[in-house]
Scaffold this motif. Structure first.
Motif, PDB file in Angstrom:
ATOM      1  N   TRP A   1       0.847  -1.193   0.000  1.00 36.44           N
ATOM      2  CA  TRP A   1       0.000   0.000   0.000  1.00 36.44           C
ATOM      3  C   TRP A   1       0.882   1.242   0.000  1.00 36.44           C
ATOM      4  O   TRP A   1       1.914   1.288   0.675  1.00 36.44           O
ATOM      5  CB  TRP A   1      -0.892   0.034   1.244  1.00 36.44           C
ATOM      6  CG  TRP A   1      -2.053  -0.902   1.202  1.00 36.44           C
ATOM      7  CD1 TRP A   1      -2.139  -2.137   1.770  1.00 36.44           C
ATOM      8  CD2 TRP A   1      -3.310  -0.674   0.555  1.00 36.44           C
ATOM      9  NE1 TRP A   1      -3.364  -2.697   1.516  1.00 36.44           N
ATOM     10  CE2 TRP A   1      -4.102  -1.814   0.777  1.00 36.44           C
ATOM     11  CE3 TRP A   1      -3.831   0.382  -0.193  1.00 36.44           C
ATOM     12  CZ2 TRP A   1      -5.400  -1.933   0.283  1.00 36.44           C
ATOM     13  CZ3 TRP A   1      -5.130   0.261  -0.687  1.00 36.44           C
ATOM     14  CH2 TRP A   1      -5.901  -0.884  -0.455  1.00 36.44           C
ATOM     15  N   VAL A   2       0.480   2.258  -0.758  1.00 36.20           N
ATOM     16  CA  VAL A   2       1.151   3.559  -0.747  1.00 36.20           C
ATOM     17  C   VAL A   2       0.080   4.638  -0.613  1.00 36.20           C
ATOM     18  O   VAL A   2      -1.033   4.483  -1.116  1.00 36.20           O
ATOM     19  CB  VAL A   2       2.004   3.804  -2.009  1.00 36.20           C
ATOM     20  CG1 VAL A   2       3.163   2.840  -2.073  1.00 36.20           C
ATOM     21  CG2 VAL A   2       1.177   3.740  -3.273  1.00 36.20           C
ATOM     22  N   PHE A   3       0.432   5.730   0.064  1.00 38.31           N
ATOM     23  CA  PHE A   3      -0.495   6.848   0.231  1.00 38.31           C
ATOM     24  C   PHE A   3      -0.144   7.940  -0.766  1.00 38.31           C
ATOM     25  O   PHE A   3       1.016   8.337  -0.891  1.00 38.31           O
ATOM     26  CB  PHE A   3      -0.435   7.410   1.656  1.00 38.31           C
ATOM     27  CG  PHE A   3      -1.389   8.540   1.879  1.00 38.31           C
ATOM     28  CD1 PHE A   3      -2.743   8.299   2.046  1.00 38.31           C
ATOM     29  CD2 PHE A   3      -0.934   9.847   1.909  1.00 38.31           C
ATOM     30  CE1 PHE A   3      -3.638   9.347   2.234  1.00 38.31           C
ATOM     31  CE2 PHE A   3      -1.823  10.905   2.108  1.00 38.31           C
ATOM     32  CZ  PHE A   3      -3.174  10.650   2.266  1.00 38.31           C
ATOM     33  N   ALA A   4      -1.149   8.433  -1.479  1.00 36.14           N
ATOM     34  CA  ALA A   4      -0.976   9.495  -2.471  1.00 36.14           C
ATOM     35  C   ALA A   4      -1.676  10.753  -1.982  1.00 36.14           C
ATOM     36  O   ALA A   4      -2.827  10.698  -1.558  1.00 36.14           O
ATOM     37  CB  ALA A   4      -1.560   9.057  -3.809  1.00 36.14           C
TER      38      ALA A   4
ATOM     39  N   ALA B   1      -5.222   5.804  -0.967  1.00 33.20           N
ATOM     40  CA  ALA B   1      -4.280   4.715  -0.730  1.00 33.20           C
ATOM     41  C   ALA B   1      -4.407   3.768  -1.913  1.00 33.20           C
ATOM     42  O   ALA B   1      -5.513   3.394  -2.307  1.00 33.20           O
ATOM     43  CB  ALA B   1      -4.586   3.996   0.578  1.00 33.20           C
ATOM     44  N   PHE B   2      -3.256   3.443  -2.484  1.00 36.72           N
ATOM     45  CA  PHE B   2      -3.210   2.523  -3.616  1.00 36.72           C
ATOM     46  C   PHE B   2      -2.476   1.264  -3.207  1.00 36.72           C
ATOM     47  O   PHE B   2      -1.403   1.328  -2.597  1.00 36.72           O
ATOM     48  CB  PHE B   2      -2.457   3.134  -4.800  1.00 36.72           C
ATOM     49  CG  PHE B   2      -3.125   4.314  -5.434  1.00 36.72           C
ATOM     50  CD1 PHE B   2      -4.375   4.191  -6.016  1.00 36.72           C
ATOM     51  CD2 PHE B   2      -2.496   5.547  -5.453  1.00 36.72           C
ATOM     52  CE1 PHE B   2      -4.989   5.280  -6.620  1.00 36.72           C
ATOM     53  CE2 PHE B   2      -3.097   6.635  -6.054  1.00 36.72           C
ATOM     54  CZ  PHE B   2      -4.350   6.507  -6.629  1.00 36.72           C
ATOM     55  N   GLN B   3      -3.040   0.140  -3.590  1.00 38.49           N
ATOM     56  CA  GLN B   3      -2.323  -1.114  -3.446  1.00 38.49           C
ATOM     57  C   GLN B   3      -1.689  -1.402  -4.797  1.00 38.49           C
ATOM     58  O   GLN B   3      -2.374  -1.372  -5.829  1.00 38.49           O
ATOM     59  CB  GLN B   3      -3.278  -2.240  -3.040  1.00 38.49           C
ATOM     60  CG  GLN B   3      -2.575  -3.500  -2.633  1.00 38.49           C
ATOM     61  CD  GLN B   3      -3.560  -4.554  -2.158  1.00 38.49           C
ATOM     62  OE1 GLN B   3      -4.606  -4.749  -2.759  1.00 38.49           O
ATOM     63  NE2 GLN B   3      -3.203  -5.233  -1.081  1.00 38.49           N
ATOM     64  N   ILE B   4      -0.368  -1.646  -4.789  1.00 36.75           N
ATOM     65  CA  ILE B   4       0.371  -1.861  -6.032  1.00 36.75           C
ATOM     66  C   ILE B   4       1.286  -3.069  -5.881  1.00 36.75           C
ATOM     67  O   ILE B   4       1.563  -3.518  -4.772  1.00 36.75           O
ATOM     68  CB  ILE B   4       1.182  -0.610  -6.440  1.00 36.75           C
ATOM     69  CG1 ILE B   4       2.222  -0.249  -5.373  1.00 36.75           C
ATOM     70  CG2 ILE B   4       0.247   0.571  -6.721  1.00 36.75           C
ATOM     71  CD1 ILE B   4       3.139   0.902  -5.747  1.00 36.75           C
TER      72      ILE B   4
ATOM     73  N   ASP C   1       0.888  -1.282   7.114  1.00 34.81           N
ATOM     74  CA  ASP C   1       2.042  -1.367   6.208  1.00 34.81           C
ATOM     75  C   ASP C   1       1.871  -0.523   4.951  1.00 34.81           C
ATOM     76  O   ASP C   1       2.074  -0.991   3.834  1.00 34.81           O
ATOM     77  CB  ASP C   1       2.324  -2.819   5.822  1.00 34.81           C
ATOM     78  CG  ASP C   1       2.661  -3.684   7.027  1.00 34.81           C
ATOM     79  OD1 ASP C   1       3.292  -3.164   7.970  1.00 34.81           O
ATOM     80  OD2 ASP C   1       2.302  -4.868   7.022  1.00 34.81           O
ATOM     81  N   CYS C   2       1.501   0.734   5.149  1.00 37.06           N
ATOM     82  CA  CYS C   2       1.340   1.669   4.037  1.00 37.06           C
ATOM     83  C   CYS C   2       2.564   2.586   3.996  1.00 37.06           C
ATOM     84  O   CYS C   2       3.038   3.049   5.032  1.00 37.06           O
ATOM     85  CB  CYS C   2       0.063   2.481   4.230  1.00 37.06           C
ATOM     86  SG  CYS C   2      -0.373   3.516   2.827  1.00 37.06           S
ATOM     87  N   ILE C   3       3.081   2.836   2.809  1.00 31.03           N
ATOM     88  CA  ILE C   3       4.253   3.699   2.637  1.00 31.03           C
ATOM     89  C   ILE C   3       3.790   5.102   2.246  1.00 31.03           C
ATOM     90  O   ILE C   3       2.914   5.276   1.401  1.00 31.03           O
ATOM     91  CB  ILE C   3       5.195   3.151   1.536  1.00 31.03           C
ATOM     92  CG1 ILE C   3       5.689   1.748   1.886  1.00 31.03           C
ATOM     93  CG2 ILE C   3       6.362   4.109   1.289  1.00 31.03           C
ATOM     94  CD1 ILE C   3       6.568   1.660   3.104  1.00 31.03           C
ATOM     95  N   VAL C   4       4.412   6.097   2.876  1.00 34.60           N
ATOM     96  CA  VAL C   4       4.177   7.508   2.571  1.00 34.60           C
ATOM     97  C   VAL C   4       5.527   8.118   2.223  1.00 34.60           C
ATOM     98  O   VAL C   4       6.529   7.830   2.885  1.00 34.60           O
ATOM     99  CB  VAL C   4       3.566   8.249   3.783  1.00 34.60           C
ATOM    100  CG1 VAL C   4       3.294   9.698   3.439  1.00 34.60           C
ATOM    101  CG2 VAL C   4       2.306   7.570   4.270  1.00 34.60           C
ATOM    102  N   PHE C   5       5.563   8.952   1.199  1.00 33.63           N
ATOM    103  CA  PHE C   5       6.802   9.606   0.795  1.00 33.63           C
ATOM    104  C   PHE C   5       6.850  11.024   1.358  1.00 33.63           C
ATOM    105  O   PHE C   5       6.012  11.864   1.040  1.00 33.63           O
ATOM    106  CB  PHE C   5       6.919   9.636  -0.730  1.00 33.63           C
ATOM    107  CG  PHE C   5       7.211   8.290  -1.322  1.00 33.63           C
ATOM    108  CD1 PHE C   5       8.519   7.849  -1.446  1.00 33.63           C
ATOM    109  CD2 PHE C   5       6.190   7.453  -1.734  1.00 33.63           C
ATOM    110  CE1 PHE C   5       8.801   6.593  -1.985  1.00 33.63           C
ATOM    111  CE2 PHE C   5       6.453   6.200  -2.265  1.00 33.63           C
ATOM    112  CZ  PHE C   5       7.769   5.773  -2.390  1.00 33.63           C
TER     113      PHE C   5
END
Length: 178
Positions: free
Chosen positions: A6-9, A67-70, A107-111
């Motif tokens: 998961w990533v947060f946009a 949140a995108f799952q990729i 377990d979501c990644i944020v930049f």
């Protein structure tokens, strides 16, 4: 090993995401940080001589986004795209990502921008200073900072997301209020 992440946009990744091929997408809130135009863009939205500004995050507050799952392969593409930003895994002691039912997305990644970079603008940078950088920046490889700010504002308005800094910067840049 997981094959999805998961990533947060919170910015252009929300609508410019064809290169990461999202498997799943949900509306989400980053609790513990907010949007900020705090990273000089010397390539995509400006030049070394006439930088623009790119969107980043600062600790404190909240930020509505997606949140995108990729796939792991897409994450490698995203890491290259987000060069100059640090990967922060959530939840942690400072931030967490919630879906709109207030469930934590694990377990979501944020930049976040690299605060040690010479291109990072500290929170003490005023909106007027930021507006001047945006106005004087030249075209980068993707666009310029004025177009980027307009794009961000239009997206936020379309999704009825209120962001005071974006609104105020827009007024300063496009209405020449100084």
């Amino acid at each position: 090993m997981k094959n999805k992440i998961w990533v947060f946009a919170y910015g252009s990744l929300i609508w410019q995401n064809n290169d990461i091929n999202p498997i799943n997408s949900i509306d989400a809130v980053l609790v513990g940080a907010h949007r900020s135009f705090n990273k000089k863009s010397i390539m995509n939205r400006g030049t070394k001589e006439f930088p623009g500004l790119a969107l980043g995050l600062e600790y404190g507050g909240e930020c509505v986004g997606k949140a995108f799952q990729i796939s792991i392969d897409s994450f490698k593409v995203l890491k290259k795209r987000e060069g100059g930003y640090n990967e922060i895994k959530t939840p942690n002691n400072d931030i967490k990502i919630l879906d709109f039912e207030e469930n934590i997305i694990e377990d979501c990644i944020v930049f976040f921008p690299n605060t040690y970079s010479k291109n990072y603008l500290p929170p003490s940078t005023t909106l007027i200073e930021k507006a001047n950088i945006i106005r004087t920046g030249k075209d980068g490889t993707k666009s310029n900072a004025k177009q980027y700010l307009n794009e961000i504002k239009n997206f936020l308005n379309e999704y009825k997301i209120q962001d005071d800094e974006v609104e105020e910067l827009y007024k300063l840049v496009f209405n020449n209020i100084m």
